[in-house]
Design an enzyme around this catalytic site. Structure first.
Site, PDB file in Angstrom:
ATOM      1  CG  ASP A 171      -1.922   1.098   1.235  1.00 44.34           C
ATOM      2  OD1 ASP A 171      -3.117   0.803   0.996  1.00 44.34           O
ATOM      3  OD2 ASP A 171      -1.536   2.264   1.470  1.00 44.34           O
ATOM      4  CB  ILE A 172       0.936   4.271  -2.147  1.00 40.68           C
ATOM      5  CG1 ILE A 172       1.125   3.426  -3.404  1.00 40.68           C
ATOM      6  CG2 ILE A 172       1.786   5.539  -2.206  1.00 40.68           C
ATOM      7  CD1 ILE A 172       0.696   4.110  -4.684  1.00 40.68           C
ATOM      8  CD  GLU A 214      -3.896   3.602  -1.281  1.00 41.85           C
ATOM      9  OE1 GLU A 214      -4.772   2.875  -0.764  1.00 41.85           O
ATOM     10  OE2 GLU A 214      -2.868   3.962  -0.688  1.00 41.85           O
TER      11      GLU A 214
END
Ligand code: GH3
Ligand code: MG
Length: 304
Positions: A171-172, A214
């Site tokens: 996950d960003i 994302e």
């Protein structure tokens, strides 16, 4: 690229005739003289269309067609039956078994090429539809539903081969800030570029998908825990140091990752694999982001 046609006919003269006509038109032609090897050959050659004679000794065209349509890997390849038969019951049967079209002997060259073209057109649309249904439009990676499908398959394979597997959730960090600061289009550029970085870091046999938004996932097959951790760490550092250029501005992002590692002895359900990788990811976020965590049933091991 030239389209591939597999011609199946027990008569050598017929095969020669097909090969002459088709090669003249620029097709790449493969041939089989009996029905027994068609499935195997189809796996190897991956033809775009199959011309299949009905009357053959050992295994007739109906049986071959049935076999091709039953198999996941081959069922979307259009089959054109070639028949000397005049009985419409046979044609009915061919269509019932999933044949796309039929051509009556003696072969008329113009008719053959016209019907072949129409089968190839349909195949092209089918392939496109399939790609659209299984690929994430933005990044070109597998989409959520195919990712889960592939994880299911991979688990069965690993079980059969007694192998270890790692499932990674990525996950960003603070991605909302990127969107808020540089705009959604700039955010999309980051997602696309990140997808390339992830793909570049894994083996060709590993499966990379966009889990959603994302979040990305990797299925690392036949792997050791250490190798999975090292790979994630390498990727984490590469992304941390990577300069994303968003409309002339240099932007940096970081990633948090959660790994679930499964040994052959562990009979965990697919849903729990995802849940546990997600849990490890959650721990990575809680522990300050830009880090990799591994899930274990009784403990979470810190890695960075
Ligand atoms: P955290 O470190 O906790 O993960 O923070 P975050 O900001 O990354 O997490 P949050 O869940 O608050 O926000 C996720 C953001 O990802 C919000 C959403 O707009 C963005 N996002 C999801 N899908 C896309 C997409 O397809 N394109 C773009 N540009 N942004 C997306
Ligand atoms: Mg995020």
């Amino acid at each position: 690229m030239s389209k591939k046609v597999l011609v199946v006919d027990d008569n050598k003269n017929n095969i020669r005739l097909f090969v002459d006509i088709l090669e003249e038109e620029g097709y790449t032609v493969f041939t089989a003289e009996n029905g027994l090897t068609v499935l195997e050959l189809t796996y190897i050659v991956q033809p775009d269309v199959i011309l299949l004679d009905i009357m053959m000794p050992e295994m007739d065209g109906f049986k071959v067609c049935e076999q091709l349509k039953r198999d996941n890997e081959t069922q979307d390849i259009p089959v054109i039956m070639i028949t000397a038969k005049r009985d419409s019951n046979d044609l009915h049967k061919a269509f019932e078994l999933g044949a796309f079209d039929y051509i009556k002997k003696p072969i008329n060259e113009i008719e053959l090429l016209a019907r072949l073209k129409s089968a190839l057109k349909v195949k092209e649309y089918l392939d496109l539809l399939k790609a659209m249904a299984t690929t994430d439009g933005l990044t070109g990676l597998y989409n959520h539903s195919l990712l889960l499908e592939l994880l299911k398959k991979e688990l069965l394979k690993q079980e059969r081969n007694n192998q270890k597997i790692a499932f990674v959730m990525i996950d960003i960090d603070r991605f909302k800030t990127v969107n808020d600061t540089y705009g959604h289009t700039a955010g999309d550029i980051v997602l696309k570029e990140l997808a390339k970085i992830i793909r570049k870091n894994v083996r060709a046999s590993d499966i990379v998908g966009r889990y959603g938004g994302e979040e990305f996932s990797i299925i690392l097959s036949d792997t050791e825990l250490n190798d999975a951790v090292n790979l994630c760490e390498r990727m984490r550092l590469e992304v941390q140091n990577h300069e994303f250029i968003l409309f002339d501005k240099s932007v940096h992002i970081t990633l948090s990752m959660g790994i679930f590692f499964k040994t052959p002895q562990n009979t965990i359900a697919l849903g729990d694999i995802i849940k546990n990788a997600d849990q490890a990811l959650y721990t990575a976020k809680n522990n300050g982001r830009n880090r990799v965590e591994v899930y274990r049933a009784d403990e979470i091991i810190l890695n960075s």
